[in-house]
Design a protein around this motif. Structure first.
Motif, PDB file in Angstrom:
ATOM      1  N   ARG A 210     -56.925  26.209   7.972  1.00 30.49           N
ATOM      2  CA  ARG A 210     -57.339  26.468   6.587  1.00 30.49           C
ATOM      3  C   ARG A 210     -58.391  25.451   6.173  1.00 30.49           C
ATOM      4  O   ARG A 210     -59.350  25.768   5.501  1.00 30.49           O
TER       5      ARG A 210
ATOM      6  N   ALA B 209     -61.188  30.347   0.890  1.00 31.84           N
ATOM      7  CA  ALA B 209     -60.137  30.199   1.910  1.00 31.84           C
ATOM      8  C   ALA B 209     -58.835  30.828   1.437  1.00 31.84           C
ATOM      9  O   ALA B 209     -58.011  31.249   2.256  1.00 31.84           O
TER      10      ALA B 209
ATOM     11  N   GLU C 293     -52.818  33.303   7.641  1.00 30.65           N
ATOM     12  CA  GLU C 293     -52.565  32.778   8.984  1.00 30.65           C
ATOM     13  C   GLU C 293     -51.817  33.819   9.797  1.00 30.65           C
ATOM     14  O   GLU C 293     -50.769  34.317   9.378  1.00 30.65           O
TER      15      GLU C 293
ATOM     16  N   TRP D 155     -56.768  31.702  11.232  1.00 30.67           N
ATOM     17  CA  TRP D 155     -56.874  32.109   9.834  1.00 30.67           C
ATOM     18  C   TRP D 155     -57.877  33.229   9.726  1.00 30.67           C
ATOM     19  O   TRP D 155     -59.058  33.065  10.050  1.00 30.67           O
TER      20      TRP D 155
END
Length: 137
Positions: free
Chosen positions: A12, A29, A34, A39
């Motif tokens: 991340r 983000a 995940e 990610w």
């Protein structure tokens, strides 16, 4: 643009840095999840491209001209809307309230949320006092 993303992101934190860091990087983000050891975007790339493509292909001037309620246009000082487009919007609907937020780009809501909040609060306060729906008949 989406094809330039190094997906999957290894972490991340790497995604936040790729998206420019700070509140903007954190915001972008936040759209990742995940899975499978990395990610990934929460959205399907092809669906997103198709949805955004309409904005590039189609004119929305008729819709803009048909709006009858008060309108607020908030732009980032270094945003992506060309100045001539903003000028055309205001020429077509001169009663529109428009402002440029200093120190912000496209993501005003992430870059200067306190300014956006204040502007929205003031605009909505003015609208509440000036514009009323017609009573039901």
């Amino acid at each position: 643009m989406l094809d330039a993303w190094p997906t999957p992101f290894p972490s991340r934190r790497a995604a936040v840095e790729f998206f420019g860091g700070g509140a903007v990087g954190e915001g972008w983000a936040g759209g990742l999840e995940e899975r499978d050891g990395g990610w990934w975007p929460r959205f399907d790339r092809d669906v997103m491209v198709a949805a955004l493509a309409e904005n590039a292909r189609r004119s929305f001037w008729d819709e803009w001209a048909s709006i009858t309620c008060p309108a607020l246009v908030v732009l980032g000082q270094s945003g992506i809307v060309p100045a001539q487009e903003t000028e055309a919007m205001l020429q077509q609907r001169p009663e529109t309230v428009a402002l440029s937020v200093p120190g912000a780009g496209h993501d005003v809501h992430l870059e200067r949320p306190e300014v956006l909040h204040q502007v929205l609060r003031e605009f909505l306060g003015q609208v509440e006092g000036e514009w009323r729906l017609p009573p039901d008949e």
